[in-house]
Design a protein around this motif. Sequence first.
Motif, PDB file in Angstrom:
ATOM      1  N   ARG A 281      14.634   9.407  -0.124  1.00 17.95           N
ATOM      2  CA  ARG A 281      14.800   7.704  -0.263  1.00 17.95           C
ATOM      3  C   ARG A 281      13.341   7.190  -0.365  1.00 17.95           C
ATOM      4  NH1 ARG A 281      14.089   3.713   3.394  1.00 17.95           N
ATOM      5  NH2 ARG A 281      13.712   5.240   5.300  1.00 17.95           N
ATOM      6  N   LEU A 282      12.362   7.829   0.407  1.00 20.68           N
ATOM      7  CA  LEU A 282      10.948   7.209   0.360  1.00 20.68           C
ATOM      8  C   LEU A 282      10.510   7.777  -1.178  1.00 20.68           C
ATOM      9  CD1 LEU A 282       9.402   8.045   3.790  1.00 20.68           C
ATOM     10  CD2 LEU A 282      10.534   6.011   2.866  1.00 20.68           C
ATOM     11  N   LEU A 283      10.654   9.008  -1.440  1.00 20.97           N
ATOM     12  CA  LEU A 283      10.374   9.420  -2.748  1.00 20.97           C
ATOM     13  C   LEU A 283      10.870   8.441  -4.017  1.00 20.97           C
ATOM     14  CD1 LEU A 283       8.717  11.808  -3.879  1.00 20.97           C
ATOM     15  CD2 LEU A 283      10.951  12.986  -4.261  1.00 20.97           C
ATOM     16  N   ALA A 284      12.058   8.067  -3.736  1.00 19.44           N
ATOM     17  CA  ALA A 284      12.677   7.227  -4.769  1.00 19.44           C
ATOM     18  C   ALA A 284      12.014   6.001  -5.087  1.00 19.44           C
ATOM     19  CB  ALA A 284      14.227   7.180  -4.511  1.00 19.44           C
ATOM     20  N   SER A 285      11.313   5.529  -4.145  1.00 14.06           N
ATOM     21  CA  SER A 285      10.440   4.341  -4.267  1.00 14.06           C
ATOM     22  C   SER A 285       9.217   4.321  -5.475  1.00 14.06           C
ATOM     23  CB  SER A 285       9.768   3.816  -2.989  1.00 14.06           C
ATOM     24  OG  SER A 285       8.816   4.933  -3.076  1.00 14.06           O
ATOM     25  N   GLY A 286       9.023   5.696  -5.810  1.00 16.44           N
ATOM     26  CA  GLY A 286       7.904   5.626  -6.800  1.00 16.44           C
ATOM     27  C   GLY A 286       6.746   5.453  -6.454  1.00 16.44           C
ATOM     28  N   ARG A 287       6.555   5.044  -5.145  1.00 11.50           N
ATOM     29  CA  ARG A 287       5.011   4.692  -4.732  1.00 11.50           C
ATOM     30  C   ARG A 287       4.153   6.092  -4.372  1.00 11.50           C
ATOM     31  NH1 ARG A 287       4.303  -0.292  -3.118  1.00 11.50           N
ATOM     32  NH2 ARG A 287       2.245   0.340  -1.744  1.00 11.50           N
ATOM     33  N   ALA A 288       2.939   6.082  -4.835  1.00 11.94           N
ATOM     34  CA  ALA A 288       1.977   7.210  -4.363  1.00 11.94           C
ATOM     35  C   ALA A 288       1.949   7.191  -2.721  1.00 11.94           C
ATOM     36  CB  ALA A 288       0.943   7.001  -5.171  1.00 11.94           C
ATOM     37  N   ALA A 289       1.901   6.016  -2.202  1.00 13.53           N
ATOM     38  CA  ALA A 289       1.347   5.885  -0.861  1.00 13.53           C
ATOM     39  C   ALA A 289       2.112   4.699  -0.291  1.00 13.53           C
ATOM     40  CB  ALA A 289      -0.029   5.610  -0.720  1.00 13.53           C
ATOM     41  N   SER A 290       2.256   4.741   1.130  1.00 12.66           N
ATOM     42  CA  SER A 290       2.681   3.535   1.804  1.00 12.66           C
ATOM     43  C   SER A 290       2.205   2.472   1.471  1.00 12.66           C
ATOM     44  CB  SER A 290       2.621   3.871   3.195  1.00 12.66           C
ATOM     45  OG  SER A 290       2.882   2.829   4.053  1.00 12.66           O
ATOM     46  N   ALA A 291       2.991   1.285   1.523  1.00 14.06           N
ATOM     47  CA  ALA A 291       2.338  -0.029   1.331  1.00 14.06           C
ATOM     48  C   ALA A 291       1.308  -0.641   2.254  1.00 14.06           C
ATOM     49  CB  ALA A 291       3.503  -1.118   1.241  1.00 14.06           C
ATOM     50  N   ASN A 292       1.340   0.296   3.407  1.00 11.74           N
ATOM     51  CA  ASN A 292       0.361  -0.308   4.515  1.00 11.74           C
ATOM     52  C   ASN A 292      -0.918   0.626   4.273  1.00 11.74           C
ATOM     53  OD1 ASN A 292       2.383  -1.606   5.877  1.00 11.74           O
ATOM     54  ND2 ASN A 292       2.928   0.646   7.127  1.00 11.74           N
TER      55      ASN A 292
ATOM     56  N   PRO B  70      -4.257   0.936   1.897  1.00 14.54           N
ATOM     57  CA  PRO B  70      -5.221  -0.023   1.206  1.00 14.54           C
ATOM     58  C   PRO B  70      -5.672   0.743  -0.070  1.00 14.54           C
ATOM     59  CG  PRO B  70      -6.239   0.326   3.202  1.00 14.54           C
ATOM     60  CD  PRO B  70      -4.992   1.214   3.533  1.00 14.54           C
ATOM     61  N   ILE B  71      -5.050   1.710  -0.683  1.00  9.32           N
ATOM     62  CA  ILE B  71      -5.744   2.317  -1.643  1.00  9.32           C
ATOM     63  C   ILE B  71      -5.503   1.340  -2.932  1.00  9.32           C
ATOM     64  CG2 ILE B  71      -5.387   4.202  -3.247  1.00  9.32           C
ATOM     65  CD1 ILE B  71      -4.539   6.102  -0.915  1.00  9.32           C
ATOM     66  N   PRO B  72      -6.580   0.914  -3.551  1.00  6.63           N
ATOM     67  CA  PRO B  72      -6.708   0.139  -4.764  1.00  6.63           C
ATOM     68  C   PRO B  72      -5.896   0.583  -6.044  1.00  6.63           C
ATOM     69  CG  PRO B  72      -8.589   1.357  -4.840  1.00  6.63           C
ATOM     70  CD  PRO B  72      -8.046   1.921  -3.545  1.00  6.63           C
ATOM     71  N   ASP B  73      -5.469  -0.366  -6.789  1.00  6.01           N
ATOM     72  CA  ASP B  73      -4.792  -0.042  -8.009  1.00  6.01           C
ATOM     73  C   ASP B  73      -5.752   0.744  -8.875  1.00  6.01           C
ATOM     74  OD1 ASP B  73      -2.589  -1.310  -7.193  1.00  6.01           O
ATOM     75  OD2 ASP B  73      -3.204  -3.209  -8.424  1.00  6.01           O
ATOM     76  N   GLY B  74      -5.247   1.931  -9.745  1.00  2.00           N
ATOM     77  CA  GLY B  74      -5.924   2.707 -10.663  1.00  2.00           C
ATOM     78  C   GLY B  74      -6.524   3.763  -9.829  1.00  2.00           C
ATOM     79  N   MET B  75      -6.237   3.916  -8.285  1.00  2.00           N
ATOM     80  CA  MET B  75      -6.676   5.249  -7.809  1.00  2.00           C
ATOM     81  C   MET B  75      -5.505   5.804  -7.067  1.00  2.00           C
ATOM     82  SD  MET B  75      -9.843   5.043  -8.437  1.00  2.00           S
ATOM     83  CE  MET B  75     -10.543   6.369  -7.350  1.00  2.00           C
ATOM     84  N   VAL B  76      -5.671   7.045  -6.819  1.00  2.00           N
ATOM     85  CA  VAL B  76      -4.452   7.796  -5.930  1.00  2.00           C
ATOM     86  C   VAL B  76      -5.203   8.906  -4.929  1.00  2.00           C
ATOM     87  CG1 VAL B  76      -4.459   9.472  -7.595  1.00  2.00           C
ATOM     88  CG2 VAL B  76      -2.480   9.040  -6.078  1.00  2.00           C
ATOM     89  N   ALA B  77      -4.972   8.936  -3.820  1.00  2.00           N
ATOM     90  CA  ALA B  77      -5.356   9.846  -2.866  1.00  2.00           C
ATOM     91  C   ALA B  77      -4.792  11.224  -3.498  1.00  2.00           C
ATOM     92  CB  ALA B  77      -4.768   9.405  -1.576  1.00  2.00           C
ATOM     93  N   GLY B  78      -5.923  11.922  -3.497  1.00  2.00           N
ATOM     94  CA  GLY B  78      -5.616  13.436  -3.733  1.00  2.00           C
ATOM     95  C   GLY B  78      -5.611  14.377  -2.474  1.00  2.00           C
ATOM     96  N   LEU B  79      -6.095  13.764  -1.507  1.00  2.00           N
ATOM     97  CA  LEU B  79      -6.252  14.390  -0.121  1.00  2.00           C
ATOM     98  C   LEU B  79      -6.474  13.125   0.794  1.00  2.00           C
ATOM     99  CD1 LEU B  79      -6.535  16.955   1.479  1.00  2.00           C
ATOM    100  CD2 LEU B  79      -9.005  16.770   1.032  1.00  2.00           C
ATOM    101  N   THR B  80      -5.982  13.516   2.168  1.00  2.00           N
ATOM    102  CA  THR B  80      -6.081  12.385   3.106  1.00  2.00           C
ATOM    103  C   THR B  80      -6.406  13.043   4.333  1.00  2.00           C
ATOM    104  OG1 THR B  80      -4.604  10.865   2.007  1.00  2.00           O
ATOM    105  CG2 THR B  80      -5.188  10.377   4.499  1.00  2.00           C
ATOM    106  N   LEU B  81      -7.572  12.774   5.003  1.00  2.00           N
ATOM    107  CA  LEU B  81      -7.720  13.035   6.435  1.00  2.00           C
ATOM    108  C   LEU B  81      -7.161  12.124   7.374  1.00  2.00           C
ATOM    109  CD1 LEU B  81      -9.984  14.563   8.339  1.00  2.00           C
ATOM    110  CD2 LEU B  81     -11.010  12.187   8.220  1.00  2.00           C
ATOM    111  N   HIS B  82      -6.588  12.628   8.421  1.00  2.00           N
ATOM    112  CA  HIS B  82      -6.072  11.693   9.298  1.00  2.00           C
ATOM    113  C   HIS B  82      -6.849  12.097  10.751  1.00  2.00           C
ATOM    114  CE1 HIS B  82      -2.564  10.881   7.145  1.00  2.00           C
ATOM    115  NE2 HIS B  82      -2.555  12.110   6.610  1.00  2.00           N
TER     116      HIS B  82
END
Length: 347
Positions: free
Chosen positions: A213-224, A226-238
């Motif tokens: 269901r989340l995958l179907a949104s087509g989003r690269a990341a949650s709307a929460n 704040p990754i800017p347009d034109g960029m995508v996280a290849g790796l995230t530290l928690h």
Amino acid sequence: MSLTSTSGSEDAGALIGRLLADPAQAWSTGSFGAIAEFMRDADEPLLVDASNSPARRQLATARGAIAVARRNDVQILAYETPSADGIGWSSAIAFCLPDAAAAGPARTVVTELGPDTDAVRPEDREGILFDLGLGIPHAEACVRASTPDALAVLRALSGQPLLSEGPGPRRAVAGTGAHRVFTTRLARIEVFQAVPKAGETSPEGPHTHLLPRLLASGRAASANTPIPDGMVAGLTLHACNPLRDALGRPRAFDAAAHQAFQQLMSRHGEPRVVALREQFLTALHDGIAPVALVDDNGEDARHLRAALRVALRQARQTAAVPPAVLDAWSDAIDPAARGRSPEATCG
């Protein structure tokens, strides 16, 4: 929100290397709805520790592995988001690539790719890699099979979309016990632990989530996020959470963990967020009545308001400010946190 924090291969590479060496940190890669996570215990033996490899930094335990490529186009964004409990927050660092550099094959059917020559552990490099065909533009969600039975199941699914016929194909893949291997142009995470059965929870340590269901949104990341347009996280530290342990259980406030991430925020946070935090803390300590610090009509107001709520929650743990002052600000910017005290996070 524009990404204007410190960037560059040496800076990003050094930071990733330092944080990989710290077992208190956790990592993820993939996409919104299809994610792999890597974490390890402080006393967990490392089966592979080639952090100084010319091509990549990598670690492996008996439960999973992580590898991060050395690149010169990584940009860093540290950020914090408020949690739903009205008390806490999460802290993260997105290691981002430009969209064009992050783009992958985005296969839409199960596809056999051949031996996994990039596997972190040498003994896994003869296993056969299968892309699950989730169609993610910047990530490949794969499994790696080594047994005849697993290979037979996956080859029978080849050429078919995994998610179009209900849960049957997914259950068949999970039943093979194949390793999960999620990759981006920056990183890969391998999970050796079994997929939990229906009704079971994800195991401690490395694991994956596939949520159609989340995958179907087509989003690269949650709307929460704040990754800017034109960029995508290849790796995230928690980052290590100062209010919760590695299993998510409440604990007494860890001031050292909090301060360590605040140093990262100061250097790699979005400049407007860093400035807003300082403006808020000045107002709080000066006893200034709540005022509008964020223009609701401004660009990225949602993320700035969230950053302000985090700053207030952190002030409840760290600032010598009368509760009445904190409650007044809570009424204005974070009603869910009103009346919360540091003691509420213990036990």
